[in-house]
Design an enzyme around this catalytic site. Structure first.
Site, PDB file in Angstrom:
ATOM      1  CD  GLU A  15       6.795   1.168 -24.645  1.00  5.91           C
ATOM      2  OE1 GLU A  15       5.918   0.310 -24.557  1.00  5.91           O
ATOM      3  OE2 GLU A  15       8.011   0.878 -24.639  1.00  5.91           O
TER       4      GLU A  15
HETATM    5  C1  TNX Z   1       7.144  -1.896 -26.947  1.00  2.57           C
HETATM    6  S1  TNX Z   1       7.431  -1.033 -29.814  1.00  2.57           S
HETATM    7  C2  TNX Z   1       8.299  -1.189 -27.207  1.00  2.57           C
HETATM    8  C3  TNX Z   1       9.587  -1.867 -27.037  1.00  2.57           C
HETATM    9  C4  TNX Z   1       9.423  -3.271 -26.536  1.00  2.57           C
HETATM   10  C5  TNX Z   1       8.299  -3.914 -27.274  1.00  2.57           C
HETATM   11  C6  TNX Z   1       8.141  -5.362 -27.004  1.00  2.57           C
HETATM   12  C7  TNX Z   1       7.969   0.148 -29.087  1.00  2.57           C
HETATM   13  C8  TNX Z   1       8.026   1.344 -29.887  1.00  2.57           C
HETATM   14  N1  TNX Z   1       8.318   0.041 -27.794  1.00  2.57           N
HETATM   15  O1  TNX Z   1      10.398  -1.120 -26.181  1.00  2.57           O
HETATM   16  O2  TNX Z   1      10.605  -3.958 -26.742  1.00  2.57           O
HETATM   17  O3  TNX Z   1       7.109  -3.236 -26.934  1.00  2.57           O
HETATM   18  O4  TNX Z   1       7.356  -5.956 -27.985  1.00  2.57           O
END
Ligand code: TNX
Length: 555
Positions: free
Chosen positions: A310
């Site tokens: 992300e």
């Molecule tokens: C996505 S999983 C994210 C996290 C959040 C999560 C909530 C991931 C690699 N990144 O930053 O906490 O979703 O489920």
């Protein structure tokens, strides 16, 4: 029904039974004394039975539990596939247990294998324990794991869960033969690990957590204590430093590393824009300082998790350049890299592991979810949609380079999803409807076990492409230890079943019966667990969820 989770590869019942109880000797040679001592302590805590450690076989006729290094029949079950987080090349977790009228023998080729066998014995004992003794049915069990990496990723950034809570989670992992605890140590809401050359990371970056939750971090000596506590239970702690996104805490501590156009994002959801800039020299001296300090605190891990997820707002080539440089720095320090699946958009190095998390079959449902639309500022929605679409190429690309996958799909192994079933205990319903991220569809205990890590991962055709299986618990909606345990148990049992048990052997009814046999030990430990209404539990949960309202941090 043999009350074991995960289900053993081979279980052959026999005629007869054996009574053991307070004072039964556990006979171990010096090299197994530590493993035996831990077993005795665990049985005391799980089942209030007090065994005695002994270095020689008792001369009387009384039964004994004898543990030894031996290999009889172990090759009747396959050795583990996948990758070890500790890099151990001659590990072997296979073990045998023989219970007959005269006593119990537990054997394996390694102390770790003996520990796994004693973990099964612990479960057999606590399922039958009553007033200081237990009657076990005669049987032979030969068992070993399907995958070598069986883990839990634990977010201690959004909520700072301190050493005592981490030790409880290690205990839960150990009771389930899970062998990796991946600590998500850094995120927008907080930085949780000491870096002496960068003091502001802890004086400023660790100060808070999500919302108005208290901050905190692990001191170097606390971290060493946890690594040792875990290693004694054959659990490897793996550190994650999330980069180049999810870096808000870094930017608060060292504003000179923040991009000009960084937004602080929304503290309630964690969706932030602003990433570390690979073009700035200061970024790399910072990353090297962090890696040097963190690697020293995780002596048992062959891997450093570099996040990579992300990186909202970052151009693809900048993200790839960042991932390539950080993995090179990890390799230069003698470790391998693991990252969330987005790292597959960069060139990977040999041996690096890609953690599959985005189940793209849910993309449409996710984007149409009203809770997501309500939670995320509207300008972020197209960015998230684009990122989910790009995710469709990550797994084919990773497999194409020969990288192995750590299997952690949002649809099965994100333990921050709301529980789908009602609780059999009405006192738990308030917590059930409050805890868990509403952006996801809810998930049931069946959802956690009724799938296969190889068959249900798009693009995967064989176990050989898999490093292991890992669940994730993110703590945006989890503020207390009680809430944490409520989301972990019994889902952690399902994770263990998927990561260890042979493919195709889990059927819901049998699994549910085995699950019901676990909870007396969970209650004895004071662990909170969710009493899903579609399991016939032996008793209601003993822990105090009824009075918990989400107030009062217990860490
Ligand atoms: C996505 S999983 C994210 C996290 C959040 C999560 C909530 C991931 C690699 N990144 O930053 O906490 O979703 O489920």
């Amino acid at each position: 029904m043999v009350p074991l989770i995960p289900a053993p590869a081979r279980h052959v019942p026999d005629h007869g039974s054996l009574d053991i109880g307070d004072g039964t000797p556990v006979v171990a040679s010096a090299e197994l004394a530590a493993v035996a001592g831990l077993f005795i302590e665990d049985v005391r805590l799980d089942a209030s039975i007090a065994f005695d450690l002994s270095s020689n076989v008792p001369s009387d006729e009384a039964p004994a539990i004898t543990i030894m290094l031996a290999t009889d029949d172990l090759d009747t079950v396959p050795s583990a596939g996948g990758i070890r987080a500790d890099g151990e090349t001659d590990a072997d977790e296979r073990h045998g247990i023989r219970i007959d009228n005269d006593g119990i023998r537990v054997w394996a080729a390694t102390p770790e294998g003996v520990h796994r066998g004693l973990t099964s014995l612990r479960q057999l004992i606590s399922a039958e324990a009553e007033a200081g003794s237990a009657t076990l049915t005669a049987a032979t069990i030969i068992d070993g794991p399907r995958f070598a990496w069986r883990g839990l990723s634990f977010d201690v950034a959004r909520t700072f869960h301190g050493p005592e809570t981490v030790r409880r989670v290690i205990d839960m992992c150990s009771r389930h033969k899970l062998n990796v605890l991946h600590l998500h140590l850094t995120d927008d809401q907080g930085w949780r690990v000491e870096v002496p050359s960068r003091p502001e990371l802890t004086t400023i970056g660790a100060a808070g957590a999500l919302g108005d939750r208290p901050g905190g971090y692990f001191t170097i000596s606390e971290m060493q204590g946890l690594a040792e506590y875990a290693a004694a239970r054959f659990v490897t702690l793996v550190p994650e430093i999330d980069m180049p996104g999810h870096t808000g805490a870094i930017f608060r501590a060292y504003p000179e590393l923040a991009p000009i156009d960084a937004t602080s994002g929304d503290a309630a959801t964690g969706f932030a824009i602003g990433t570390l800039d690979p073009e700035r020299p200061g970024t790399w001296t910072f990353v090297e300082d962090v890696l040097d300090a963190v690697i020293a605190q995780f002596p048992h891990s062959a891997y450093v998790h570099v996040g990579g997820d992300e990186a909202f707002g970052m151009k693809d080539d900048a993200h790839a350049a960042f991932v390539e440089q950080v993995t090179a720095l990890v390799h230069a320090r003698g470790r391998l890299a693991i990252g969330w699946q987005e790292i597959a958009r960069a060139s990977l190095r040999k041996g690096d592991v890609v953690q599959y998390w985005i189940d793209t079959r849910e993309n449409e449902v996710m984007m149409n979810n009203e809770a997501l639309q309500a939670m995320v500022p509207p300008e972020f929605l197209p960015i998230i949609a684009e990122s989910l679409t790009k995710a469709e190429h990550d797994i084919p690309r990773a497999l194409g380079t020969g990288a192995k996958l750590l299997i952690s799909p949002t649809s099965r192994l994100y333990f921050d999803r709301p529980h789908a079933e009602a609780s059999a205990d009405p006192a738990q319903e308030e917590m059930r409807t409050r805890v868990g991220l509403p952006v996801y569809p809810p998930m049931s205990l069946r959802d956690v076990v009724e799938w296969d890590p190889a068959d249900d991962t798009p693009g995967v055709t064989s176990d050989d492409q898999i490093a292991g299986v890992e669940a994730a618990i993110w703590c945006e909606t989890i503020a207390t230890q009680d809430e944490l345990e409520f989301m972990l148990l019994p889902r952690l049992s399902g994770l263990a079943e998927k990561a260890w048990a042979s493919p195709g052997i889990t059927a819901w009814d049998g699994y549910a019966a085995r699950l019901a046999a676990q909870t007396s030990a969970w209650d004895a430990r004071g662990w909170t667990w969710f009493a899903a209404a579609d399991v016939r539990w032996r008793a209601a949960p003993a822990a105090a969820t009824a009075t918990a309202t989400g107030e009062g941090i217990t860490v």
